[in-house]
Design an enzyme around this catalytic site. Structure first.
Site, short mmCIF file in Angstrom:
data_model
loop_
_atom_site.label_atom_id
_atom_site.label_comp_id
_atom_site.label_asym_id
_atom_site.label_seq_id
_atom_site.Cartn_x
_atom_site.Cartn_y
_atom_site.Cartn_z
N GLY A 80 -19.27 18.58 -18.47
CA GLY A 80 -18.79 17.01 -18.54
C GLY A 80 -17.82 16.64 -19.91
O GLY A 80 -16.99 15.95 -19.81
N ASP B 127 -30.09 12.34 -29.33
CA ASP B 127 -30.21 12.56 -28.05
C ASP B 127 -31.13 13.66 -27.55
O ASP B 127 -30.81 14.83 -27.01
CB ASP B 127 -28.79 12.68 -27.53
CG ASP B 127 -28.62 12.94 -25.95
OD1 ASP B 127 -29.63 12.49 -25.27
OD2 ASP B 127 -27.84 13.34 -25.27
#
Length: 648
Positions: free
Chosen positions: A25, A142
């Site tokens: 992505g 993250d």
């Protein structure tokens, strides 16, 4: 016509891009023609000056340890006109997404040799990688299972490092993304823009990853809420509702059914887990650090032992049973691929000579039936009982004679009432008779019978169990049955192979659906949190999806159930049965492993047969010698007590 590859350069000069390796992505990854150990990542979007500065700063921090544990940025890549377009990083080969390891279903395919020791080692190496990042002053931020990869040697590499939070001097580059199911309670529901992450935040996500690995892919906050309404994983995290903790009932939570309890780990690991998910963990430095995890996980692996029943099972030595055997029996799921030991059986390698082994078994002499116990029915009453009996009979005779005399006198005085005196006399005589049998002098004899009877029955039960040849004959029959099973194994394999041939379409369909996982799928209304909840209830692939299974998962009502069933139907519509394919080689291998395991166990049992029968026989004979004097004495005492009671 093939589109030409972009021309890029790093700080040292031109970089020639090679084959395309993957597209995500955020960017596209290419080989580098003359650098086999490096790859180039080119972003889809324009790279800001802030991002470019961050990559250059990270490249300046690189060291050998970081490069061995992470796909750390090596250099900034620019286009020929000097515009930042990507980064140079180490190539990560031979590593797979950690989700494929901690999920039992995918582990069988992707890590077939992995046992619980391998999972512990992978968890320790994940903690080592986190520790290396924290030592640089950086924070992962993250944390999620897509950023950790594991090899078949349990080595770990962190990827997507360009999203890390980096601090050098007064300059700080933030991480402004995150996955809710790995986000600590204090950050749940917050926008990450402008939030400064700390190692303590990472330590929460690390604990989630370790819990996933040690507890078969379960999420620690995916459980059954006992209060009203739904309880999503994100909400449970925010409210500290750790489903497996010692205080789970306080938070109205209980773990899903058929899950490993927290007690399968060592007390030290269980303590670290409790600390990681406790309310006090929001205070900086209170959650276990990566280094703490490394030390205790290394110790945990040293404490494991092999299961005696299943060679693929390893568990903590302090437990009194194998937790994986119980879970597999309860769920029917295979948690670890079966491993067949190749060690020699009782000193005999290869196929045993069944006839020779059986001859040794048949040569063990039977102990024969238990000897008959003496007949004590002819025992004579004691002198005391006989004397007491004579006294009682004399007293009763005197009472009867007196009553009869009184009745005769009354009848003579009042002959008209003769009938009444006769009937009344009979009632009185009956009362005297009953009273004569309830004297206090007979109580001790009745008590003696009760005591003697209880003692004799206890000894007789032991005699019937331990002195009988029943255990010997039962074990011999079991060995006979095992011999027949061993000789019939070729026929058993043939029958089971024929069953596999008849079930080819069913098994092809199952394999097709098992290969399609829910985790990466796009299903309306079902995000990462709900997917983690499904996984905690053993729903990981299209094959696992059924209305009966979904209705047991908290938070999944009719609407979400319909979406999941619709997704499965779409997936299943792509299945095509290939009649030209024979039985799947994996099914044949599994069948052969099962047959080989049965053969191993049956052969070992027969090899141990003579020794086992000898021990049983010797124990029976020893028990006869030990019990006979006691039971004979108890029999005599009981017979005497009964004879004495009868005499009085």
């Amino acid at each position: 016509m093939t589109k030409p590859l972009p021309k890029v350069r790093d700080s040292k000069g031109s970089v020639t891009l090679g084959r395309l390796l993957g597209r995500g992505g955020e960017g596209t990854v290419y080989e580098i023609a003359d650098r086999s150990g490096q790859v180039a990542k080119l972003y889809h979007q324009d790279v800001s000056s802030e991002k470019a500065s961050k990559i250059e700063t990270m490249a300046s921090l690189q060291n050998d340890r970081l490069l061995s544990l992470a796909a750390w940025p090596l250099d900034l890549l620019r286009s020929t006109d000097g515009k930042p377009v990507g980064l140079l990083m180490p190539r990560v080969d031979g590593h797979k997404d950690i989700h494929n390891l901690y999920s039992p279903r995918s582990r069988k395919a992707e890590f077939p040799a992995a046992d619980w020791r391998f999972l512990i080692r992978s968890a320790a190496n994940t903690a080592r990688a986190f520790a290396a990042i924290h030592e640089t002053g950086c924070v992962i931020g993250d944390v999620n299972h897509g950023g950790v990869c594991v090899s078949d040697k349990a080595t770990v590499r962190l990827i997507d490092c360009d999203s890390f939070q980096v601090s050098v001097g007064a300059r700080r580059y933030l991480c402004e993304v995150g996955v809710p199911t790995f986000t600590p309670p204090e950050l749940q529901g917050k926008r990450f823009r402008g939030v400064v992450r700390t190692p303590n935040h990472d330590n929460f996500g690390l604990a989630i990853l370790i819990f996933h690995l040690l507890f078969m892919g379960r999420h620690p906050f995916a459980g059954r809420f006992l209060g009203r309404g739904d309880m999503s994983i994100e909400k449970a995290i925010a409210e500290f509702r750790f489903a497996y903790g010692a205080n789970s009932s306080t938070f109205q939570m209980e773990p899903p059914p058929n899950v490993p309890p927290i007690g399968i780990a060592s007390p030290a690991i269980a303590s670290l887990i409790e600390r990681a998910f406790a309310q006090s963990g929001v205070q900086d430095g209170r959650r276990p650090t990566a280094k703490e995890w490394v030390a205790d996980l290394d110790n945990l692996e040293k404490q494991t032992k092999a299961c005696r029943i299943n060679a693929s099972h390893y568990y903590v030595g302090g437990l009194d049973h194998c937790p994986w055997c119980r879970l597999e029996a309860a769920t029917g799921a295979v948690l670890f691929s079966f491993v067949i030991k190749t060690a020699p059986l009782g000193g005999i390698t290869g196929r045993i000579d069944v006839g020779s082994v059986w001859a040794r078994i048949a040569a063990i002499p039977s102990p024969g039936p238990a000897p008959n116990l003496p007949d004590w029915n002819k025992t004579a009453p004691s002198k005391e009982a006989l004397a007491l009996g004579r006294q009682r009979r004399f007293r009763n005779a005197a009472k009867y004679a007196g009553l009869i005399a009184i009745i005769v006198v009354l009848m003579g005085a009042m002959p008209a009432a003769a009938f009444i005196w006769i009937v009344g006399g009979l009632f009185v005589l009956s009362g005297v008779s009953k009273q004569s049998g309830d004297g206090s002098e007979s109580a001790k004899f009745r008590d003696a019978v009760v005591r003697a009877e209880g003692h004799f029955k206890t000894l007789k039960a032991r005699w019937d169990q331990d002195a009988s040849d029943q255990r010997f004959t039962t074990h011999l029959r079991q060995l006979q049955h095992e011999k027949e099973q061993l000789l019939d194994l070729p026929n058993l394999r043939r029958r089971r192979y024929q069953e596999l041939e008849r079930a080819r379409e069913r098994d092809q369909r199952k394999r097709y659906l098992e290969a399609i996982q829910i985790e990466p799928a796009k299903i309306p209304g079902i995000g990462p949190g709900r997917k983690a909840m499904l996984a905690s209830y053993n729903i990981e692939t299209a094959w696992d999806v059924s209305e009966a299974h979904i209705t047991k998962v908290p938070g999944f009502g009719p609407a979400l159930t319909r979406e999941l069933m619709k997704w499965r139907q779409v997936v299943e519509s792509g299945f095509r049965f290939d009649a030209s394919k024979g039985v799947d080689p994996r099914d044949i291998a599994a069948l052969d492993r099962d047959v080989a395991d049965m053969k191993q166990k049956l052969e070992q049992s027969l090899i141990n047969g003579p020794q086992a029968l000898t021990k049983i026989r010797d124990h029976i004979l020893a028990q006869r010698i030990a019990l006979k004097p006691s039971i004979e004495q108890a029999g005599k005492v009981l017979a005497q007590a009964k004879a004495d009671l009868s005499a009085i």
